[in-house]
Design an enzyme around this catalytic site. Structure first.
Site, PDB file in Angstrom:
ATOM      1  N   LYS A  78       0.850  -1.192   0.000  1.00  0.00           N
ATOM      2  CA  LYS A  78       0.000   0.000   0.000  1.00  0.00           C
ATOM      3  C   LYS A  78       0.886   1.243   0.000  1.00  0.00           C
ATOM      4  CE  LYS A  78      -3.905   1.632   2.913  1.00  0.00           C
ATOM      5  NZ  LYS A  78      -4.714   1.303   4.117  1.00  0.00           N
ATOM      6  N   SER A 153      -9.709   1.124   3.189  1.00  0.00           N
ATOM      7  CA  SER A 153      -8.874   1.944   2.347  1.00  0.00           C
ATOM      8  C   SER A 153      -7.800   1.171   1.579  1.00  0.00           C
ATOM      9  CB  SER A 153      -8.185   3.005   3.201  1.00  0.00           C
ATOM     10  OG  SER A 153      -7.315   2.401   4.138  1.00  0.00           O
ATOM     11  N   SER A 177      -9.769  -1.508   7.237  1.00  0.00           N
ATOM     12  CA  SER A 177      -9.192  -1.268   5.912  1.00  0.00           C
ATOM     13  C   SER A 177      -8.429  -2.419   5.287  1.00  0.00           C
ATOM     14  CB  SER A 177      -8.275  -0.053   5.951  1.00  0.00           C
ATOM     15  OG  SER A 177      -9.042   1.102   5.823  1.00  0.00           O
TER      16      SER A 177
HETATM   17  N1  GLN Z   1     -13.240   3.013   6.719  1.00  0.00           N
HETATM   18  C1  GLN Z   1     -12.690   3.391   7.989  1.00  0.00           C
HETATM   19  C2  GLN Z   1     -12.326   4.859   7.961  1.00  0.00           C
HETATM   20  O1  GLN Z   1     -12.585   5.477   6.990  1.00  0.00           O
HETATM   21  C3  GLN Z   1     -11.500   2.552   8.271  1.00  0.00           C
HETATM   22  C4  GLN Z   1     -10.297   3.011   7.553  1.00  0.00           C
HETATM   23  C5  GLN Z   1      -9.079   2.246   7.879  1.00  0.00           C
HETATM   24  O2  GLN Z   1      -9.144   1.167   8.483  1.00  0.00           O
HETATM   25  N2  GLN Z   1      -7.937   2.815   7.547  1.00  0.00           N
HETATM   26  O3  GLN Z   1     -11.791   5.388   8.890  1.00  0.00           O
END
Ligand code: GLN
Length: 484
Positions: A78, A153, A177
């Site tokens: 990532k 994400s 994420s």
């Molecule tokens: N979807 C969640 C957020 O927007 C989790 C994101 C993540 O785990 N980085 O914060």
């Protein structure tokens, strides 16, 4: 068996037996990227020449009988992991030309063990999102249906695997994420216990929640990757100095006699019938494998999403203060002095969702509101953690859906942030509790993958990996691949 169906361990054997070469595997991944990524958009940077040079070196090592279990295996990470000399943009305009001078520990460990870096993967800006639509590099598309999101994400990390562009990837999980994109794309994703994997060199979103973990095409690969990155790192004060078990050695232990808890608060209205059905079928499989299934309660579940969006945004507002055009980030200087320069840099550099969260978080931390919001959220967080610890006095692991639905359509939830936030309703509590969980494919809803979540006791990744492996051995879901 074609190489695309082989586990990393099998490929490693094929490399040692001279049946293939790292250069051939790397070339195959690069060709796959060239053929599919115009549609998928999983990669933001491809390091083709460097990857091929590293692969040639890996082949020399293998020929000399050297190297480890990842030598010559092409992977990708990532774009939140610092990679020396290769751009790390974190899905943001503000870091569009940031090149770190060092490797993040998790990636450094993979590189030291011989893995080949194919490139950097698309993501929601600063890891804020559940659909990968908040990326300065444009959305990632789900390889199973190009009209749908891959989740977020770590959407690029999941989509790259599902489309055969890489053999394993790294993601990060603050509220889901790793698990939610793994579930949407039909791959395995592990969110380790807070403290299990070093976050040194990983761009911070919410520091009390962020955790690094692997995404992989099967449980065995995920176990191998987790073992490769886990363990104490003096450079990260939150990494915990406790022994890392040999996840591969114990992987076939099965679930006979294990107690699996079903948290009643996770089987609720709003759960898509196809998801419910797939998860119930999985429960039956576990019963047949000799596990004991019991109902448990996590009574504070309802408060998790609200609590998360106070804590995560508060920490984000503090972590993102460094992107000001001076210490970090692209500088925009129009009219005015220093303060205007900060304002212009941040206004131009951040996307809407990031701005929304910085404002929310700054508000929650501001004097007069701190006690009512941030402090209250911290107390609720303790209640949520206690729920899990109590449940784990009764059971060895918990079983739940990963997300209420399969992958949704691009654009479907962008107008309503709250709807988007609810996509993580079953994953967020695990981060608040700081324990471990994984996602594995357990069914399909008209061709779209559905994920099963297994939640383990703190630092007991081994048990959920064993349970995941037992399920995988009984089913074919992980073998399905999209037609792309
Ligand atoms: N979807 C969640 C957020 O927007 C989790 C994101 C993540 O785990 N980085 O914060």
């Amino acid at each position: 068996m074609s190489f695309s169906q082989m586990s990393i361990r099998q490929l490693q054997q094929a490399l040692r037996d001279g049946k293939t070469s790292s250069v051939a595997l790397t070339q195959a991944c690069l060709e796959r990227i060239a053929a599919t990524d115009e549609q998928i958009n999983a990669f933001v940077t491809v390091c083709g020449d460097e990857a091929l040079a590293a692969a040639a070196e890996a082949d020399r090592q293998i020929a000399a009988g050297q190297g480890g279990p990842l030598t010559g295996i092409p992977i990708a990470v990532k774009d939140i992991f610092n990679t020396a000399g290769v751009r790390t943009s974190c899905g943001s305009r503000i870091l569009e030309n940031y090149i770190a001078p060092y490797d993040a520990t998790a990636f450094a460990r993979l590189r030291e063990q011989g893995a080949i870096l194919l490139g950097k993967l698309n993501m929601d800006e600063f890891a804020m999102g559940s659909s990968n639509e908040n990326s300065a590099n444009g959305p990632v598309r789900n390889p199973w249906d190009l009209e749908r999101v891959p989740g977020g994400s770590s959407g690029g990390s999941a989509a790259a695997l599902a489309s055969g562009q890489a053999l394993a990837t790294l993601g990060t999980d603050t509220g889901g994420s790793i698990r939610q994109p793994a579930s949407f794309c039909g791959v395995v994703g592990v969110k380790p216990t807070y403290g299990r994997v070093s976050r040194y060199g990983v761009i911070a979103y919410a520091s009390s929640l962020d955790q690094v973990g692997p995404l992989a095409r099967c449980v065995e690969d995920a176990a191998l990757m987790l073992g490769a990155v886990a363990g104490y790192d003096p450079a990260d004060s939150t990494s915990v100095d406790c022994p890392v078990p040999d996840y591969l050695a114990s992987l076939e232990a099965g679930v006979k006699g294990k107690k699996i808890g079903l948290p009643r608060e996770y089987f609720i209205a709003g759960l898509d019938p196809a998801v419910k059905q797939a998860v119930e079928a999985a429960i039956e499989i576990y019963r047949n494998l000799g596990a004991e299934i019991v109902e448990v309660s996590l009574p504070h579940t309802d408060y998790a999403v609200a609590c998360y969006y106070l804590i995560a945004t508060a920490e984000a507002s503090s972590n993102l203060a460094r992107y000001d055009g001076v210490r970090f980030g692209v500088r925009h200087q129009g009219e005015g002095g220093l303060v205007q320069m900060y304002e212009q840099s941040r206004a131009a550099g951040f996307g809407d969702e990031v701005k929304r969260r910085i404002m929310l978080g700054t508000y929650a931390l501001s004097s007069g509101y701190y006690d009512a919001y941030y402090l209250k959220a911290q107390k609720v967080r303790t209640l949520i953690r206690d729920d899990f610890l109590k449940a784990f006095e009764q059971v060895d692991l918990l079983l739940t859906p990963v997300s209420p639905t399969a992958a949704f359509k691009l654009g479907e939830k962008t107008a309503d942030p709250l709807q988007m936030y609810l996509s993580d309703i079953f994953t967020i509590p695990v981060n608040l509790a700081g324990t471990c969980a994984l996602s594995l494919p357990c069914g399909q809803d008209s061709e779209l993958p559905i994920g099963l979540q297994l939640i383990g006791k703190p630092f007991d990744e081994a048990t959920i990996l064993q349970a995941a492996r037992a399920f995988e051995a009984e089913t074919e879901w992980h073998k399905k691949t999209p037609n792309i």
